[in-house]
Design a protein around this motif. Structure first.
Motif: not given
Length: 194
Positions: A50-53, A41-43, A109-111, A37-38
């Protein structure tokens, strides 16, 4: 509502929450579809970073990554500077030498599980929750990762349960996201005030 373009437009119009950045968190159980989804959404946001935790967590610190996130990512972004961090290598169990860069874009976006934790909520422009229950999310994650990761998942589910028991995100979500056959639908959350 299957297209996320209207949601992206609404998020883009929010006031900045972290220096010049609108920090959007995507939280939910492991396996709930946050990363997919992130990315979508970023697109829809025109290529938002996007930052992937998962890049900041580790085997030894599944949920104890907030200090690393703050020092390496949030503080630079709050000053309008590029964030630089070394991602964790889950196979070799160490942080890599490679450095990722995250620009202070208008929307970041941080997911990841715990993206909406209490310590981070004051810095968020919006908190999205992937609205899929824990058992179904974990089953999807186990299927995705295969039997080789079964022991990891056993430990993970216990750790995630403890985390959300102590610091739940869903009650504070601004928007609940549900994957449907073709796309996503969402509804407003009823965020708690604490």
């Amino acid at each position: 509502m299957n297209s996320i373009a209207p949601l992206a437009a609404r998020l883009s119009a929010l006031p900045p929450s972290l220096g010049p950045v609108r920090l959007i968190a995507v939280d939910g159980h492991a396996g709930s579809g946050k990363s997919t989804f992130a990315g979508r959404l970023a697109d829809a946001l025109g290529g938002a970073p996007v930052l992937h935790l998962d890049d900041l967590a580790s085997h030894d610190a599944l949920f104890a990554w907030t200090d690393r996130l703050r020092a390496q990512v949030l503080e630079p972004l709050s000053r309008g500077e590029r964030a630089r961090y070394a991602p964790y290598d889950w196979t070799h169990r160490r942080f890599g030498p490679e450095r990722y860069e995250l620009p202070p874009a208008p929307v970041v976006v941080m997911e990841g599980v715990g993206a909406g934790r209490s310590e981070l909520r004051p810095l968020l422009a919006h908190l999205l929750w992937m609205d899929l229950d824990a058992e179904r999310s974990w089953a999807r994650g186990r299927e995705r990762d295969g039997t080789a990761q079964s022991a990891f998942w056993d430990g993970w589910t216990r750790a995630e349960t403890r985390h959300f028991s102590a610091d739940p995100s869903r009650p504070f979500a601004d928007t609940l996201i549900r994957q449907v056959r073709e796309g996503y639908e969402w509804r407003e959350g009823t965020p708690a005030t604490a």
